[in-house]
Design an enzyme around this catalytic site. Structure first.
Site, PDB file in Angstrom:
ATOM      1  N   LYS A 111       0.837  -1.214   0.000  1.00  0.00           N
ATOM      2  CA  LYS A 111       0.000   0.000   0.000  1.00  0.00           C
ATOM      3  C   LYS A 111       0.866   1.255   0.000  1.00  0.00           C
ATOM      4  O   LYS A 111       0.561   2.237  -0.661  1.00  0.00           O
ATOM      5  CB  LYS A 111      -0.873   0.031   1.261  1.00  0.00           C
ATOM      6  CG  LYS A 111      -2.127  -0.806   1.178  1.00  0.00           C
ATOM      7  CD  LYS A 111      -3.099  -0.407   2.275  1.00  0.00           C
ATOM      8  CE  LYS A 111      -2.561  -0.683   3.651  1.00  0.00           C
ATOM      9  NZ  LYS A 111      -2.889  -1.951   4.249  1.00  0.00           N
ATOM     10  N   ILE A 162     -10.441  -6.549  13.238  1.00  0.00           N
ATOM     11  CA  ILE A 162     -11.148  -5.838  14.309  1.00  0.00           C
ATOM     12  C   ILE A 162     -10.510  -4.478  14.554  1.00  0.00           C
ATOM     13  O   ILE A 162     -11.168  -3.456  14.677  1.00  0.00           O
ATOM     14  CB  ILE A 162     -11.126  -6.677  15.603  1.00  0.00           C
ATOM     15  CG1 ILE A 162     -12.013  -7.903  15.423  1.00  0.00           C
ATOM     16  CG2 ILE A 162     -11.590  -5.849  16.808  1.00  0.00           C
ATOM     17  CD1 ILE A 162     -12.006  -8.860  16.590  1.00  0.00           C
ATOM     18  N   CYS A 185      25.547   5.683  13.587  1.00  0.00           N
ATOM     19  CA  CYS A 185      25.028   5.673  14.952  1.00  0.00           C
ATOM     20  C   CYS A 185      25.772   4.642  15.802  1.00  0.00           C
ATOM     21  O   CYS A 185      26.927   4.860  16.147  1.00  0.00           O
ATOM     22  CB  CYS A 185      23.520   5.495  14.939  1.00  0.00           C
ATOM     23  SG  CYS A 185      22.783   6.241  16.396  1.00  0.00           S
ATOM     24  N   MET A 200      29.134   4.066  14.393  1.00  0.00           N
ATOM     25  CA  MET A 200      30.137   5.089  14.723  1.00  0.00           C
ATOM     26  C   MET A 200      30.663   4.852  16.135  1.00  0.00           C
ATOM     27  O   MET A 200      31.868   4.930  16.407  1.00  0.00           O
ATOM     28  CB  MET A 200      29.483   6.475  14.603  1.00  0.00           C
ATOM     29  CG  MET A 200      30.336   7.633  15.051  1.00  0.00           C
ATOM     30  SD  MET A 200      29.997   8.080  16.788  1.00  0.00           S
ATOM     31  CE  MET A 200      30.533   9.789  16.790  1.00  0.00           C
ATOM     32  N   HIS A 210      21.742   9.662  11.419  1.00  0.00           N
ATOM     33  CA  HIS A 210      21.296   8.695  10.400  1.00  0.00           C
ATOM     34  C   HIS A 210      21.147   9.376   9.041  1.00  0.00           C
ATOM     35  O   HIS A 210      20.053   9.843   8.713  1.00  0.00           O
ATOM     36  CB  HIS A 210      19.941   8.100  10.803  1.00  0.00           C
ATOM     37  CG  HIS A 210      20.000   7.212  11.995  1.00  0.00           C
ATOM     38  ND1 HIS A 210      20.060   5.840  11.896  1.00  0.00           N
ATOM     39  CD2 HIS A 210      20.024   7.500  13.315  1.00  0.00           C
ATOM     40  CE1 HIS A 210      20.105   5.316  13.115  1.00  0.00           C
ATOM     41  NE2 HIS A 210      20.089   6.309  13.988  1.00  0.00           N
ATOM     42  N   GLU A 230      20.851   8.037   6.247  1.00  0.00           N
ATOM     43  CA  GLU A 230      19.969   7.268   5.354  1.00  0.00           C
ATOM     44  C   GLU A 230      18.542   7.814   5.313  1.00  0.00           C
ATOM     45  O   GLU A 230      17.849   7.675   4.311  1.00  0.00           O
ATOM     46  CB  GLU A 230      19.971   5.778   5.746  1.00  0.00           C
ATOM     47  CG  GLU A 230      19.281   5.398   7.053  1.00  0.00           C
ATOM     48  CD  GLU A 230      20.164   5.528   8.295  1.00  0.00           C
ATOM     49  OE1 GLU A 230      21.159   6.278   8.258  1.00  0.00           O
ATOM     50  OE2 GLU A 230      19.835   4.888   9.325  1.00  0.00           O
TER      51      GLU A 230
HETATM   52  N1  GLN Z   1      22.240   2.171  20.958  1.00  0.00           N
HETATM   53  C1  GLN Z   1      22.937   3.373  20.632  1.00  0.00           C
HETATM   54  C2  GLN Z   1      22.410   4.562  21.407  1.00  0.00           C
HETATM   55  O1  GLN Z   1      21.327   4.548  21.909  1.00  0.00           O
HETATM   56  C3  GLN Z   1      22.893   3.645  19.132  1.00  0.00           C
HETATM   57  C4  GLN Z   1      21.518   3.868  18.592  1.00  0.00           C
HETATM   58  C5  GLN Z   1      21.406   3.749  17.092  1.00  0.00           C
HETATM   59  O2  GLN Z   1      22.258   3.126  16.452  1.00  0.00           O
HETATM   60  N2  GLN Z   1      20.372   4.294  16.523  1.00  0.00           N
HETATM   61  O3  GLN Z   1      23.089   5.557  21.501  1.00  0.00           O
END
Ligand code: GLN
Length: 547
Positions: A20, A152, A384, A387, A510, A512
């Site tokens: 969808k 439901i 994230c 890194m 992020h 992405e």
């Molecule tokens: N777990 C890590 C934090 O909370 C990284 C989170 C993530 O990769 N989005 O900082």
């Protein structure tokens, strides 16, 4: 442009996973390409207030918007197709609806009335559906109703659509019902009965579908379309075939060929013209005709599930098209990586991405992977948690801080190079309490990122609790991993690089989430380019060795 906002509802029948979100995004693309300001909203029938607390195994990736909403991954498709940011208003769950109704009840706003599904819950749903329309920013709002008719939990939504269709009046609202026309190979036939039943189920709730979009593996012949029209009370030109496509990026053109945009605009009493898909088609052309290929390892712990890293995979498609290369993604489960098999699993790769994530499972494999690519000059992008793993690996193996860790994994480490932010220490609720949404970041001169973004300051979306611990910044920088992106207010480290490495970048945010067809993310574009360079260099080295 329309004078009043028009509403399109997309419901699903027969089964889930019919796409969808892609149909909604493709239709929106066709309308946008004719000058209509279009947005898409997703209503999810589950009781979680948002998908932020859901395990990726349950519901795939959690997509984050600029305003910090943790949302359904379909919003990622909407942004990637339309190149227009979405917000909290674009994703509503049953949990959120009930939460606001209950809060109103507690404040006494219902003046002693009995609070009921109809009208209180349906009023709240109708209000949420119209927030985007009433903002004045959109000519057309497409609302995708999650789930399948007959469930439901979908009933209050279908009831709200029934009421709204009536209230908005003719020409102002319509319902597209997405259904499945299965092919029975034993009989060699396409079957319309499931669609007839699901249209009937919708009618039992008082909603007549205006347009049927039929998912099918085989072409729908005309007689079958006639039959569907006859049994389901729709006009013949309202039976639209949605045949399986090799890429989701083909769907707007498939819908154009079927005339979905035309029939929608006709039913909404709006003008239709030929949509301008020049840029879109140029992208599809590049995506389908790569000149070469690279192989990138995606290291994570949810790799067996495509949806868990949806935005990353799509960002690679955009970046691949931009570079005219096919990006092959090799998914590598970090739990099964260790120092003994790392060479076998990574040495052939042209680049490695260490994925975001939460919790301890699989992190040692991620750390081993970072070490391997750092020592072997393989291009690296850490996102994230990825890194954070790069910082831990560098601290352990270059600075010699053997127990360096994140306090997320080991609260009592003596070297907490990744640590909780002060304001996170008192947080107990899990939902919506991370560092979320867009934050600005200043980029250092002479860094990879400054060059890649071609800007001094950027805004990127975050979703995490833990941070690079600035107490270790001087030591880490002295040994050659530098912080090249800082939050201008808090000075939190958002980006690390290793200048002596060909291409090593870790980002706390992020990237992405912001990659779209119209704007492939520069960091992914540069990473794919670096992978290409690495591949060429490897080839040159092995040719020289063979001489
Ligand atoms: N777990 C890590 C934090 O909370 C990284 C989170 C993530 O990769 N989005 O900082």
């Amino acid at each position: 442009m329309a004078t009043t906002t028009k509403y399109i509802f997309v419901t699903g029948g027969v089964t889930s996973s019919l796409g969808k979100g892609i149909i909604a995004a493709s239709l929106a693309k066709l309308l946008q390409a004719q000058g209509y300001r279009t947005t898409i909203q997703k209503l999810d029938p589950y009781i979680n207030v948002d998908p932020g607390t859901l395990n990726p195994y349950e519901h795939g990736e959690c997509y984050v918007t600029d305003d910090g909403a943790e949302t359904d991954l379909d919003l990622g498709h909407y942004e990637r197709f339309l190149n227009v940011p979405t917000s909290q208003a674009n994703n509503v769950t049953t949990g959120r609806i009930y939460q606001s109704v209950i809060e109103k009840e507690r404040r006494g706003e219902f003046l002693g009335k009995t609070v009921q599904v109809i009208p209180h819950i349906t009023d709240e749903i109708k209000h949420r559906i119209q927030i985007l329309g009433k903002s004045g920013d959109y000519d057309i709002v497409i609302t995708e109703i999650g789930g399948t008719v007959g469930d439901i939990e979908s009933l209050p939504y279908v009831e709200s659509v029934r009421q709204l269709k009536w209230e908005l009046g003719q020409d102002n609202a319509l319902v597209i019902h997405l259904t499945l026309v299965p092919y029975l190979s034993a009989a060699g036939e396409l079957k319309t009965k499931p669609t007839q039943h699901s249209v009937k189920t919708l009618m039992e709730s008082g909603v007549q579908a205006d347009i049927l979009v039929c998912r099918t593996e085989h072409e729908l012949p005309q007689d079958l379309r006639d039959k569907l029209a006859r049994f389901c009370n729709v006009t013949r030109d309202s039976v639209i075939q949605s045949i399986d496509a090799s890429t989701i990026y083909d769907v707007p053109n498939l819908m154009l060929t079927e005339g979905l945009d035309k029939i929608v605009l006709k039913k909404l009493a709006l003008k239709s013209e030929t949509p301008d898909l020049t840029r879109w088609n140029a992208f599809v052309e590049r995506h389908k005709n790569p000149k070469t290929e690279v192989t990138i390892g995606l290291i994570g712990k949810y790799v067996e599930l495509q949806d868990s890293y949806k935005s990353i995979l799509e960002a690679f498609i955009h970046a691949g098209a931009e570079n005219e290369v096919k990006v092959n993604i090799e998914s590598i489960h970090s739990e099964y990586l260790n120092a003994d098999n790392i060479k076998l699993k990574l040495s052939h790769l042209d680049g490695v991405l260490v994925a975001p994530g939460f919790g301890e499972r699989g992190i040692e494999g991620k750390i081993d992977a970072v070490r391997y690519v750092r020592e072997n000059n393989i291009p690296f992008l850490g996102i994230c948690l990825g890194m954070q793993m790069a910082v831990i690996e560098f601290s352990r193996n270059v600075l010699g801080l053997k127990d360096a860790n994140s306090t997320e994994m080991n609260e009592s480490t003596t070297n907490p190079v990744i640590d909780l932010m002060e304001e996170q220490k008192t947080v107990t609720d899990k939902g919506g309490t991370m560092r979320l949404g867009t934050w600005t970041c200043d980029l250092s001169e002479n860094s990879i990122v400054r060059n890649v973004y071609n800007a001094k300051t950027i805004g990127e979306r975050h979703r995490h609790r833990y941070e690079f611990n600035s107490d270790f910044k001087a030591q880490i920088e002295e040994k050659g991993m530098v912080a090249t992106g800082l939050n201008p207010d808090t000075k939190l480290v958002e980006i690390v690089e290793i200048p002596s490495h060909p291409w090593f970048v870790g980002v706390q945010y992020h990237p992405e989430y912001k990659s779209t067809v119209a704007n492939p993310h520069p960091l992914f574009v540069a990473f794919v380019k670096a992978a290409l360079v690495h591949k060429e260099t490897k080839k040159d080295v092995s040719m020289a060795q063979n001489k």
